[in-house]
Design a protein around this motif. Structure first.
Motif, PDB file in Angstrom:
ATOM      1  N   ASP A  31      17.554  13.126 -34.647  1.00 29.09           N
ATOM      2  CA  ASP A  31      17.051  11.916 -33.973  1.00 29.09           C
ATOM      3  C   ASP A  31      16.334  12.188 -32.649  1.00 29.09           C
ATOM      4  O   ASP A  31      16.050  11.256 -31.898  1.00 29.09           O
ATOM      5  N   ILE A  32      16.005  13.446 -32.389  1.00 29.78           N
ATOM      6  CA  ILE A  32      15.253  13.739 -31.162  1.00 29.78           C
ATOM      7  C   ILE A  32      13.898  13.025 -31.207  1.00 29.78           C
ATOM      8  O   ILE A  32      13.292  12.864 -32.263  1.00 29.78           O
ATOM      9  N   PHE A  33      13.462  12.541 -30.061  1.00 31.72           N
ATOM     10  CA  PHE A  33      12.198  11.810 -29.890  1.00 31.72           C
ATOM     11  C   PHE A  33      12.158  10.475 -30.641  1.00 31.72           C
ATOM     12  O   PHE A  33      11.093   9.886 -30.805  1.00 31.72           O
ATOM     13  N   SER A  34      13.316   9.973 -31.077  1.00 33.42           N
ATOM     14  CA  SER A  34      13.332   8.699 -31.806  1.00 33.42           C
ATOM     15  C   SER A  34      13.776   7.528 -30.950  1.00 33.42           C
ATOM     16  O   SER A  34      13.620   6.378 -31.348  1.00 33.42           O
ATOM     17  N   ARG A  35      14.328   7.814 -29.779  1.00 37.65           N
ATOM     18  CA  ARG A  35      14.810   6.746 -28.903  1.00 37.65           C
ATOM     19  C   ARG A  35      14.823   7.235 -27.465  1.00 37.65           C
ATOM     20  O   ARG A  35      14.912   8.435 -27.197  1.00 37.65           O
TER      21      ARG A  35
ATOM     22  N   GLY B  70       4.506   6.682 -26.564  1.00 38.95           N
ATOM     23  CA  GLY B  70       5.731   7.338 -26.125  1.00 38.95           C
ATOM     24  C   GLY B  70       6.957   6.963 -26.934  1.00 38.95           C
ATOM     25  O   GLY B  70       6.902   6.200 -27.898  1.00 38.95           O
ATOM     26  N   ILE B  71       8.089   7.503 -26.504  1.00 37.49           N
ATOM     27  CA  ILE B  71       9.339   7.355 -27.242  1.00 37.49           C
ATOM     28  C   ILE B  71       9.798   5.908 -27.307  1.00 37.49           C
ATOM     29  O   ILE B  71      10.368   5.471 -28.308  1.00 37.49           O
ATOM     30  N   SER B  72       9.573   5.137 -26.255  1.00 41.43           N
ATOM     31  CA  SER B  72      10.047   3.752 -26.238  1.00 41.43           C
ATOM     32  C   SER B  72       9.409   2.920 -27.345  1.00 41.43           C
ATOM     33  O   SER B  72      10.057   2.036 -27.927  1.00 41.43           O
ATOM     34  N   ILE B  73       8.143   3.194 -27.656  1.00 43.06           N
ATOM     35  CA  ILE B  73       7.475   2.484 -28.753  1.00 43.06           C
ATOM     36  C   ILE B  73       8.099   2.864 -30.089  1.00 43.06           C
ATOM     37  O   ILE B  73       8.374   2.002 -30.947  1.00 43.06           O
ATOM     38  N   LEU B  74       8.338   4.150 -30.280  1.00 43.00           N
ATOM     39  CA  LEU B  74       8.971   4.603 -31.519  1.00 43.00           C
ATOM     40  C   LEU B  74      10.366   4.024 -31.667  1.00 43.00           C
ATOM     41  O   LEU B  74      10.795   3.696 -32.777  1.00 43.00           O
ATOM     42  N   GLU B  75      11.085   3.912 -30.566  1.00 46.06           N
ATOM     43  CA  GLU B  75      12.433   3.350 -30.622  1.00 46.06           C
ATOM     44  C   GLU B  75      12.410   1.923 -31.166  1.00 46.06           C
ATOM     45  O   GLU B  75      13.227   1.555 -32.034  1.00 46.06           O
ATOM     46  N   LYS B  76      11.471   1.117 -30.699  1.00 45.57           N
ATOM     47  CA  LYS B  76      11.356  -0.259 -31.191  1.00 45.57           C
ATOM     48  C   LYS B  76      11.028  -0.280 -32.685  1.00 45.57           C
ATOM     49  O   LYS B  76      11.594  -1.077 -33.444  1.00 45.57           O
ATOM     50  N   GLU B  77      10.111   0.573 -33.101  1.00 49.47           N
ATOM     51  CA  GLU B  77       9.748   0.639 -34.520  1.00 49.47           C
ATOM     52  C   GLU B  77      10.938   1.081 -35.372  1.00 49.47           C
ATOM     53  O   GLU B  77      11.189   0.530 -36.454  1.00 49.47           O
ATOM     54  N   ASN B  78      11.672   2.078 -34.883  1.00 55.81           N
ATOM     55  CA  ASN B  78      12.821   2.586 -35.635  1.00 55.81           C
ATOM     56  C   ASN B  78      13.927   1.544 -35.742  1.00 55.81           C
ATOM     57  O   ASN B  78      14.593   1.429 -36.780  1.00 55.81           O
ATOM     58  N   GLN B  79      14.126   0.791 -34.691  1.00 59.64           N
ATOM     59  CA  GLN B  79      15.123  -0.281 -34.738  1.00 59.64           C
ATOM     60  C   GLN B  79      14.724  -1.359 -35.736  1.00 59.64           C
ATOM     61  O   GLN B  79      15.567  -1.887 -36.474  1.00 59.64           O
TER      62      GLN B  79
ATOM     63  N   GLU C  20      28.575  -0.758 -35.737  1.00 57.99           N
ATOM     64  CA  GLU C  20      28.156  -0.336 -34.402  1.00 57.99           C
ATOM     65  C   GLU C  20      27.761   1.143 -34.352  1.00 57.99           C
ATOM     66  O   GLU C  20      27.169   1.604 -33.373  1.00 57.99           O
ATOM     67  N   ASP C  21      28.068   1.901 -35.418  1.00 62.16           N
ATOM     68  CA  ASP C  21      27.769   3.331 -35.443  1.00 62.16           C
ATOM     69  C   ASP C  21      26.704   3.696 -36.475  1.00 62.16           C
ATOM     70  O   ASP C  21      26.461   4.875 -36.738  1.00 62.16           O
ATOM     71  N   ARG C  22      26.067   2.717 -37.059  1.00 62.77           N
ATOM     72  CA  ARG C  22      25.059   3.000 -38.079  1.00 62.77           C
ATOM     73  C   ARG C  22      23.839   3.715 -37.492  1.00 62.77           C
ATOM     74  O   ARG C  22      23.329   3.338 -36.445  1.00 62.77           O
ATOM     75  N   SER C  23      23.389   4.720 -38.233  1.00 58.53           N
ATOM     76  CA  SER C  23      22.239   5.502 -37.794  1.00 58.53           C
ATOM     77  C   SER C  23      20.933   4.752 -38.020  1.00 58.53           C
ATOM     78  O   SER C  23      20.737   4.116 -39.058  1.00 58.53           O
ATOM     79  N   ASN C  24      20.029   4.871 -37.059  1.00 58.95           N
ATOM     80  CA  ASN C  24      18.672   4.341 -37.231  1.00 58.95           C
ATOM     81  C   ASN C  24      17.761   5.324 -37.955  1.00 58.95           C
ATOM     82  O   ASN C  24      16.636   4.979 -38.303  1.00 58.95           O
ATOM     83  N   MET C  25      18.261   6.522 -38.196  1.00 62.06           N
ATOM     84  CA  MET C  25      17.457   7.568 -38.836  1.00 62.06           C
ATOM     85  C   MET C  25      17.818   7.769 -40.307  1.00 62.06           C
ATOM     86  O   MET C  25      16.939   7.978 -41.140  1.00 62.06           O
ATOM     87  N   ASN C  26      19.095   7.768 -40.617  1.00 61.55           N
ATOM     88  CA  ASN C  26      19.565   8.066 -41.975  1.00 61.55           C
ATOM     89  C   ASN C  26      20.455   6.930 -42.464  1.00 61.55           C
ATOM     90  O   ASN C  26      21.598   6.800 -42.047  1.00 61.55           O
ATOM     91  N   VAL C  27      19.905   6.102 -43.329  1.00 60.08           N
ATOM     92  CA  VAL C  27      20.611   4.924 -43.836  1.00 60.08           C
ATOM     93  C   VAL C  27      21.232   5.294 -45.182  1.00 60.08           C
ATOM     94  O   VAL C  27      20.530   5.525 -46.166  1.00 60.08           O
ATOM     95  N   THR C  28      22.553   5.367 -45.212  1.00 56.61           N
ATOM     96  CA  THR C  28      23.253   5.700 -46.453  1.00 56.61           C
ATOM     97  C   THR C  28      23.755   4.425 -47.120  1.00 56.61           C
ATOM     98  O   THR C  28      24.161   3.477 -46.450  1.00 56.61           O
ATOM     99  N   PHE C  29      23.731   4.412 -48.459  1.00 56.97           N
ATOM    100  CA  PHE C  29      24.241   3.248 -49.194  1.00 56.97           C
ATOM    101  C   PHE C  29      24.661   3.661 -50.595  1.00 56.97           C
ATOM    102  O   PHE C  29      24.281   4.738 -51.087  1.00 56.97           O
TER     103      PHE C  29
END
Length: 354
Positions: free
Chosen positions: A170-174, A253-262, A285-294
């Motif tokens: 998740d580096i550079f994602s938030r 920058g990272i803040s834009i990517l964070e909004k998109e990832n959320q 509350e611990d769900r990943s914004n990068m890897n969504v498992t189901f």
């Protein structure tokens, strides 16, 4: 034909990064040589290294106290390098997943490990916030995002003990206060570049405390002294990371990517929670914004769902071999369109099989 790539790593890269990298492989900067042929001691490569280093520092708002290294061996080698360089007698670790546990096992070969929390008995479905970092440990190690199970640390402790963090997925994602960390490491094949290169960002002052005789390649100080050129580096991966970091900066920058990832992760989690045929097993509350498992609620529908998403040119949706189920890795470069397309496939599957 549009391919929707949800691979966990090596994973999707921005299309313009792939195009520029491919062009450089044929002829780098119109010099008549392939990027794969230029010397790592050449002026051309010196410029690549300098620009990539500056981009890392600028995007993460790092000060001059930090060194940026481009090493090999993946995050796995860092499991050994961290304790070799930083552990006098004892370090504290969080056991939040398989990779965190692997880091613990390697650290035990160097010194004493105090595990402040382990989620193993609960199948790593949550990350405790109720742990206390002892004042006497040499450092505190955590894994920010757990690729296999799909958990992510949302907050980091406030402590005077150096925080060491594996941010591979998740580096550079938030946006974070990256200066709160003593050392960050991340393998490249998820949010940064092609496989074969690992970024290490280290606060130089924390390296002055260990007196043991460290093998040269495992010694951060020697890599800093040699500007990541102790041995021949992965020229291609470093160049591709430079292009990816430029892409991040040009997006805002990272803040834009964070909004998109959320936005992407919320849409997908909302569909999983709504859909009668799927479930997510991670505490919300611990769900990943990068890897969504189901997982499918009815296992007998697996062949039908697999046929449907593969028919629609979706790739990389299988869960990790140790866990099963499904995993949508929605890193920086995956588009909102691809996430929405997956959601439509899931809705259609519910319509047919409910």
């Amino acid at each position: 034909m549009k391919i929707h790539n949800f691979n966990a790593g090596p994973s999707i890269l921005p299309k313009q990064v792939i195009r520029k990298s491919a062009k450089a492989v044929i002829d780098y900067n119109q010099c008549g040589l392939s990027l794969l042929e230029i010397s790592h001691r050449s002026i051309d490569f010196e410029k690549i290294m300098e620009k990539t280093t500056n981009l890392v520092k600028r995007l993460m708002n790092l000060n001059k106290d930090y060194a940026v290294l481009f090493l090999q061996g993946g995050a796995t080698l860092q499991f050994t390098m961290v304790p070799y360089n930083l552990m006098k007698t004892e370090a504290a670790y969080l056991d939040t997943g398989i990779w965190a546990n692997n880091a613990i096992e390697e650290a035990k070969k160097i010194g004493k490990v105090r595990i402040l929390f382990s989620g193993r008995e609960k199948k790593y479905s949550y990350i405790s916030k109720n742990y206390k970092i002892p004042d006497e440990v040499d450092y505190f190690h955590c894994t920010s995002n757990n690729t296999i199970v799909g958990t992510q640390m949302k907050i980091f402790p406030n402590t005077s003990i150096p925080i060491i963090c594996d941010m591979s997925s998740d580096i550079f994602s938030r946006k974070l206060n990256f200066c709160q960390f003593g050392l960050i490491y991340a393998s490249a094949q998820k949010n940064i570049s092609s496989a074969g290169m690992t970024i290490v960002i280290v606060k130089k002052e924390i390296l002055r405390k260990i007196k043991r005789n460290i093998p040269s390649y495992l010694d951060y100080k020697i890599h800093i002294k040699n500007n990541s050129l102790l041995n021949t580096p992965n020229v291609f991966s470093i160049y591709t990371s430079m292009l990816t970091l430029e892409w991040i900066e040009n997006k805002g920058g990272i803040s834009i990517l964070e909004k998109e990832n959320q936005q992407k992760s919320k849409l997908l989690y909302d569909e999983i929670d709504r859909n009668n045929l799927f479930e997510n097993r991670i505490h919300k509350e611990d769900r990943s914004n990068m890897n969504v498992t189901f997982f499918l609620k009815k296992k007998n529908l697996k062949k039908d769902f697999d046929y449907m998403w593969k028919k629609e040119n979706i790739v990389g949706l299988e869960g990790h071999r140790s866990l099963g189920g499904y995993r949508a890795s929605i890193y920086n470069a995956i588009s909102l369109e691809s996430v929405q397309f997956l959601i439509e496939v899931m809705k259609e599957f519910e319509r047919i099989f409910s």
